[in-house]
Design an enzyme around this catalytic site. Structure first.
Site, short mmCIF file in Angstrom:
data_model
loop_
_atom_site.label_atom_id
_atom_site.label_comp_id
_atom_site.label_asym_id
_atom_site.label_seq_id
_atom_site.Cartn_x
_atom_site.Cartn_y
_atom_site.Cartn_z
N LYS A 70 0.83 -1.21 0.00
CA LYS A 70 0.00 0.00 0.00
C LYS A 70 0.86 1.26 0.00
O LYS A 70 0.47 2.29 -0.57
CB LYS A 70 -0.92 -0.01 1.22
CG LYS A 70 -1.87 1.15 1.33
CD LYS A 70 -2.83 0.94 2.48
CE LYS A 70 -3.80 2.09 2.66
NZ LYS A 70 -4.79 1.82 3.73
N GLU A 147 -10.74 6.59 4.96
CA GLU A 147 -10.78 5.62 6.05
C GLU A 147 -11.34 6.19 7.36
O GLU A 147 -12.22 5.57 7.97
CB GLU A 147 -9.38 5.03 6.27
CG GLU A 147 -8.95 4.13 5.12
CD GLU A 147 -7.48 3.78 5.15
OE1 GLU A 147 -6.79 4.21 6.10
OE2 GLU A 147 -7.02 3.09 4.23
N ASP A 169 -6.73 7.74 13.20
CA ASP A 169 -6.58 6.48 12.46
C ASP A 169 -5.10 6.23 12.20
O ASP A 169 -4.49 6.81 11.30
CB ASP A 169 -7.35 6.57 11.14
CG ASP A 169 -7.31 5.27 10.34
OD1 ASP A 169 -6.65 4.32 10.79
OD2 ASP A 169 -7.97 5.22 9.29
#
Length: 590
Positions: A70, A147, A169
């Site tokens: 990622k 997200e 996050d």
């Protein structure tokens, strides 16, 4: 049966897929767990491994295993896997393909539509690469969702909660913070900030360096060229990090880690939580800076927050909660498993897109500013690199804004347009994401011509730029979907075939309402470009139709079907006509 749209958290460390069942989000188990390790590997017998099996072999065969891909999304590179090399898009597509198969097995039918989450601070290139990975895996990607925004939907769904929430996050490879306000059935993102190069992987790296230094100082061994020893030490660092989330200290033991003069050398050392927290404190301070920035840009103080929510596996580190409580005065909440909150929220939003009576109305924001360079004064000197923000970060999506500029010279017949992402006064300190020439301006103009720059950003972060000469109406319209070369239809087909071949999946299944077909091989460059543009338009129409209704939706469906028929017939004249018609309608509907 209503077409199911799944929600996917494509994570650095783990990936998760979910869908709504009986009004509630449901996680799909993959190999006995809802968390699929985001690792791809090649077994000794040549089989491609995705998930837990790949992760388990990483310390034995690090040269045949890929993790944390990622962090490479949006980069133009290929990573080696055995005798082959794959792009980050292809590796991510392998992970998505495994999630897709698990969801189809549970549902008993094909799954072709998805909402995929990305960090709020992902660049245009990274977002586009994520969308392409979904397409290569066989999905129509209905929405790219932030997200922390997805996680906030999970926390407030099915409750009467209202107020202002800070969503922190911290995942395996990225960090985001969003300030979210919930009122009634409206969830509104007020501001986002973050760092796409900060996460649990960096914590592991610091622990790895600590263990390596201790081992090398004690034994004199040099691990720089020993891939397997380094892979074992990386695994030991990961396990120590996890243990220190609940223990005050951990004993790290690795037998026969290396040899010195033919004598086996072992690692046996104690790491305390205090040791670990000292290592990561500078990184946590960086996250605290982002929290402060997000609050400032939301025009709020810490005392205005009603709740702090932790998302992402790295938030299990006790120091994270302690630091946030120190800075905000609020004890963070972990009501939902931090590894699962994002996928659950994505599933809720996906269900709403599918027409189910679930989920809240969502208003997200752009995490970046966009603008253009112009000729002016920079640091007291004439410069072509002055920068004007046209769309400001933290503006609610979708958004549109126009600014008026003037040609530098009277009678100037062309304008060189460069679009940037960022906020720096010097354009060159920002990220260039597009450049094109508008020529054919009125050469007989008796004064500097007014030029209108119109920037529009949609819910998926796709930027459309329209530059118009005000007097003549001359217009140039450009869609900027990424900051790197987007895959052509032919390349997407080739990538899909490579991924299927690697996974041993030869099934020729449908891929949603807008499958990508390769053009006839004898087309010239102009016809090939027209074909690729037509395919891209059908995909855009499919993405937008979920937000349309009534006559608008019927018109888009009719034009899209006509364009597909022209593609099926390989009728280039009809493709050009129907492409122009559909492009015109989509421009005014966005």
């Amino acid at each position: 049966m209503r077409d199911v749209i799944v929600g996917i958290d494509l994570g650095t460390t783990n990936s998760t897929i979910a869908f709504v069942r009986d009004g509630r989000p449901h996680l799909v188990d993959v190999d006995g767990s809802p968390l699929l390790p985001s690792v791809v590997g090649l077994a000794p017998d040549g089989r491609l491994l995705v998930g837990r099996a790949a992760r388990n072999q990483r310390h034995l065969y690090p040269e045949r295993t890929i993790g944390s891909v990622k962090r490479r999304m949006g980069e133009d590179l290929r990573v080696p896997l055995g005798d082959d090399r794959y792009t980050p898009v292809e590796v991510s597509a392998m992970i998505l393909r495994r999630l897709k198969a698990a969801a189809e097995a549970e549902l008993g039918h094909g799954v072709h539509r998805a909402v995929i989450t990305v960090p709020a601070y992902f660049s245009d290139a990274q977002r586009t690469a994520t969308r392409e990975a979904g397409e290569v895996a066989g999905f129509t990607v209905e929405r790219i969702l932030h997200e922390p925004t997805a996680a906030s939907l999970t926390y407030v769904e099915g409750t009467e909660r209202s107020g202002t929430f800070l969503v922190y996050d911290l995942g395996g490879g990225t960090f985001d913070v969003s300030i979210v306000r919930v009122q009634g059935d409206l969830t509104e993102v007020l501001a986002s900030h973050g760092d796409t190069r900060l996460g649990g992987d960096d914590f592991d790296a610091l622990l790895f360096d600590l263990l390596r230094r201790r081992f090398e100082e004690a034994t004199g061994a040099d691990l720089r060229e020993d891939l397997r020893a380094r892979a074992r030490l990386t695994r030991a660092a990961e396990e120590a990090k996890i243990a220190l989330s609940s223990q005050a200290f951990v004993q790290v033991t690795e037998e026969h880690l290396a040899e010195v003069d033919g004598v086996p050398r072992h690692l046996d050392t104690e790491v305390t939580r205090a040791d670990y927290e000292d290592l990561i404190e500078p990184l946590l301070e960086r996250t605290a800076d982002s929290v402060a920035t997000a609050l400032r840009e939301a025009s709020l103080l810490a005392r205005d927050l009603d709740q702090v929510i932790l998302v992402g596996g790295a938030t299990r580190t006790p120091r994270v909660a302690a630091l946030l409580q120190e800075r905000t005065g609020r004890a963070p909440h972990l009501d939902v498993d931090p590894d699962k909150a994002v996928a659950l929220g994505a599933a809720l939003h996906a269900a709403r897109l599918a027409g189910e009576a679930t989920g809240r109305i969502l208003v997200d924001v752009t995490p970046f500013s966009f603008g253009t360079s112009y000729f002016g004064t920079l640091d007291g000197w004439p410069s072509n690199d002055c920068y004007k923000v046209i769309l400001h970060r933290n503006t609610p999506l979708p958004c549109r804004q126009a600014e008026l500029f003037y040609t530098v010279d009277v009678g100037q017949d062309a304008v060189d347009v460069t679009i940037f992402q960022g906020d720096a006064e010097d354009a060159l300190d920002n990220l260039q994401i597009g450049r094109f020439l508008v020529d054919g301006l009125d050469p007989k103009a008796r004064e500097n011509s007014p030029i209108v720059f119109d920037l529009a950003l949609d819910l998926n972060g796709i930027l459309q730029v329209t530059v118009t000469e005000k007097h003549t109406g001359l217009r140039k319209h450009v869609v900027i979907e990424d900051a790197f070369r987007r895959l052509s239809p032919e390349e997407l087909v080739a990538a899909r075939l490579r991924v299927r071949a690697a996974l041993g999946d030869d099934e020729d299944e449908p891929t949603g309402p807008s499958p990508i077909g390769a053009p006839p091989p004898d087309l010239g460059p102009e016809d090939r470009a027209a074909w690729a543009g037509a395919v891209a338009l059908t995909e855009k129409a499919d993405r937008l139709r979920a937000d349309l209704d009534g006559a608008d939706r019927d018109e888009v469906d009719e034009l899209t079907e006509a364009l597909r028929d022209a593609l099926d017939a390989a009728d280039l004249d009809a493709i050009r006509v129907h492409s122009a018609e559909l492009a015109d309608v989509l421009f005014y509907l966005e």
